[in-house]
Design an enzyme around this catalytic site. Structure first.
Site, PDB file in Angstrom:
ATOM      1  N   ASP A  70       0.846  -1.197   0.000  1.00 26.98           N
ATOM      2  CA  ASP A  70       0.000   0.000   0.000  1.00 26.98           C
ATOM      3  C   ASP A  70       0.881   1.246   0.000  1.00 26.98           C
ATOM      4  O   ASP A  70       1.444   1.625   1.024  1.00 26.98           O
ATOM      5  CB  ASP A  70      -0.901  -0.024   1.241  1.00 26.98           C
ATOM      6  CG  ASP A  70      -1.807   1.206   1.327  1.00 26.98           C
ATOM      7  OD1 ASP A  70      -1.786   2.026   0.395  1.00 26.98           O
ATOM      8  OD2 ASP A  70      -2.528   1.329   2.340  1.00 26.98           O
ATOM      9  N   GLU A 111      29.625  10.255   8.590  1.00 25.01           N
ATOM     10  CA  GLU A 111      30.021  10.315   9.996  1.00 25.01           C
ATOM     11  C   GLU A 111      28.797  10.059  10.867  1.00 25.01           C
ATOM     12  O   GLU A 111      27.668  10.306  10.459  1.00 25.01           O
ATOM     13  CB  GLU A 111      30.625  11.679  10.316  1.00 25.01           C
ATOM     14  CG  GLU A 111      31.900  11.959   9.545  1.00 25.01           C
ATOM     15  CD  GLU A 111      32.352  13.406   9.627  1.00 25.01           C
ATOM     16  OE1 GLU A 111      33.503  13.682   9.242  1.00 25.01           O
ATOM     17  OE2 GLU A 111      31.552  14.260  10.049  1.00 25.01           O
ATOM     18  N   ARG A 142      31.676  18.876   0.132  1.00 26.89           N
ATOM     19  CA  ARG A 142      31.824  18.749   1.580  1.00 26.89           C
ATOM     20  C   ARG A 142      30.576  19.147   2.365  1.00 26.89           C
ATOM     21  O   ARG A 142      30.556  19.051   3.581  1.00 26.89           O
ATOM     22  CB  ARG A 142      33.022  19.595   2.049  1.00 26.89           C
ATOM     23  CG  ARG A 142      34.346  19.110   1.476  1.00 26.89           C
ATOM     24  CD  ARG A 142      35.511  19.978   1.936  1.00 26.89           C
ATOM     25  NE  ARG A 142      35.588  20.110   3.384  1.00 26.89           N
ATOM     26  CZ  ARG A 142      36.080  19.181   4.200  1.00 26.89           C
ATOM     27  NH1 ARG A 142      36.540  18.034   3.709  1.00 26.89           N
ATOM     28  NH2 ARG A 142      36.123  19.387   5.508  1.00 26.89           N
TER      29      ARG A 142
END
Length: 457
Positions: free
Chosen positions: A63, A145, A348
């Protein structure tokens, strides 16, 4: 029925048959068929392994109206099409006599039999196809990280780190080195090639890097990586979070993303040994495209209110729209490369809360737009931009990223290229969800405000 998993004679493909054989060989009793919603949350449908052949042959229906950003209730039937190349046994679910495994899936619109426009994996495939049409293969490698926090007596997450480690520290300061080891073992069991792991700058913060691969495989790997990290951390009674800034006034978590284009004959289209920076004109145009569209990209690559608590000067997160071959204060860095094949750029600014499929699609499309437009790449900024005042930034022509999610979403709504990368369905649903999130945030009163003003005024 047309299906990539089916051979031309109507039977299963060799890869699908290999998965069925492996299921039997490894005593897999349950399969998790996984996909992501537009916010990047992994969803799954669990089926008995005995249904694997049916899943390859017919797909598994679900669904779609219950999934964030998918479809309305009156058009809710969707179908999952498993990708056999993503089959992997879940290392934390292995038992003595059985195991569980997962496969990533593409989402099919049952009304048309075509890929569902709201499937983030399909959005990335479209961006990759555009690159292929231009003669390029897209490679990527992220550096996600994360923080490891202790749990309280009720099993809820805290922000207590339990270690005093810093960048590249060893035990005993880095008390989570054993957890990282187990995470790496788990990743390797699932087919990852891990390059390195280390303690990051902040207490309780860690990074595990895996090898460069094509953009789709890499996005799949990011989704898998987050699930593996959380599951194995939980086995150690720790909570792993990819929240960009869980603790104030320390470094947040990023997902620096390395990217390059390769030609059809296997040459790195980003490398030019005669250039001062070893970057080809193609690379510079690609880089210029990302800089051009950076404000809109941040809505996708930095998609939470909390993301902008990381994107502030002074905590090693880039906020200035510039590039450099030397320092890390710029939005994009050109890393040193030992061999021509390693020439690449590093974006970055993304963080690990993003939907990797949408973030990569936005970055790729922006870069390709730079190539198609022949954009001029600005000169690199070799000084520390964090030390620039506003006048000097204006002198260098350096813009700043949006300062909050609301500004980023506004930039996305004004950028036809990045909206085009997402497609009409995803861009509409994404903007709707993020505007609602920001609206909810701005009416909240924080503890900081209470502490600052309640007794003062």
């Amino acid at each position: 029925m047309t299906d990539d998993n089916l051979a031309t004679d109507g039977g299963l493909s060799a890869e699908a048959q290999r998965v069925l054989d492996e299921i039997e060989e490894k005593n897999v009793d349950f399969l998790r068929l996984q996909f992501t919603d537009i916010l990047g949350t992994v969803k799954n449908v669990s089926i008995p392994a005995s249904q694997a052949e049916k899943a390859f042959d017919e797909g598994i229906y679900f669904d779609g109206s219950s999934i964030e950003g998918f479809v309305r209730i009156q058009e809710s039937d969707m179908r999952l099409k498993p990708d056999p190349s993503t089959f992997a046994v879940l290392p934390w679910r292995k038992k003595e006599d059985s195991a569980a495994a997962r496969m990533l899936c593409d989402v099919i619109d049952t009304s048309t039999g075509e890929p569902f426009a709201g499937d983030p994996r399909y959005v990335l495939k479209q961006a990759i196809e555009r690159a292929n049409d231009m003669g390029f293969e897209v490679n990527a490698a992220p550096e996600p990280e994360f923080f490891l926090f202790e749990e309280d007596e009720d099993g809820r997450a805290t922000t207590v780190t339990g270690d005093a480690g810093g960048y590249f520290d060893l035990a005993p300061k880095d008390l989570a080195s054993d957890v990282r080891r187990d995470i790496i073992y788990g990743l390797e069991e699932m087919g990852f090639e891990v390059e390195a792991s280390h303690h990051e700058v902040a207490q309780g913060q860690h990074e595990i890097n895996f090898t460069y691969d094509d953009a789709l495989t890499t996005a799949d790997n990011v989704a898998t990586f987050r699930a593996v990290v959380r599951a194995i951390a939980a086995e150690h009674d720790l909570h792993a979070t990819f929240m960009p800034k869980p603790i104030a006034r320390i470094n947040g978590s990023g997902m620096h993303t390395h990217m390059s284009l390769f030609t059809e004959d296997g040459e790195n289209a980003f490398h030019d040994g005669d250039d001062e920076f070893d970057l080809s004109e193609t690379a510079k145009q690609f880089l210029a495209g990302i800089l051009e569209h950076a404000p809109a990209i941040t809505a996708v690559s930095n998609p939470t209110v909390n993301s902008y608590k990381r994107l502030v000067p002074g905590y090693e997160a880039p906020v200035y729209v510039a590039w450099s071959d030397r320092n890390r204060s710029a939005l994009i860095r050109k890393p040193a490369a030992r061999v021509p094949a390693a020439s690449r750029i590093e974006a970055r600014f993304p963080d690990p809360s993003c939907n990797p499929y949408l973030a990569f699609a936005a970055l790729i499309t922006a870069g390709l737009d730079g190539i198609e437009q022949g954009l001029d790449c600005p000169d690199p900024v070799r000084e520390n931009i964090y030390e620039f005042d506003e006048e000097k930034r204006e002198e260098y022509g350096i813009d700043t990223l949006p300062t909050n999610l609301g500004e980023a979403v506004d930039a996305l709504e004004e950028d036809e290229v990045i909206k085009g990368a997402l497609g009409d369905h995803v861009s509409e649903k994404f903007v709707e969800a993020k505007n609602a999130e920001f609206s909810e945030y701005i009416v909240e009163v924080s503890e900081w405000e209470i502490d600052r003003y309640l007794e003062t005024f």
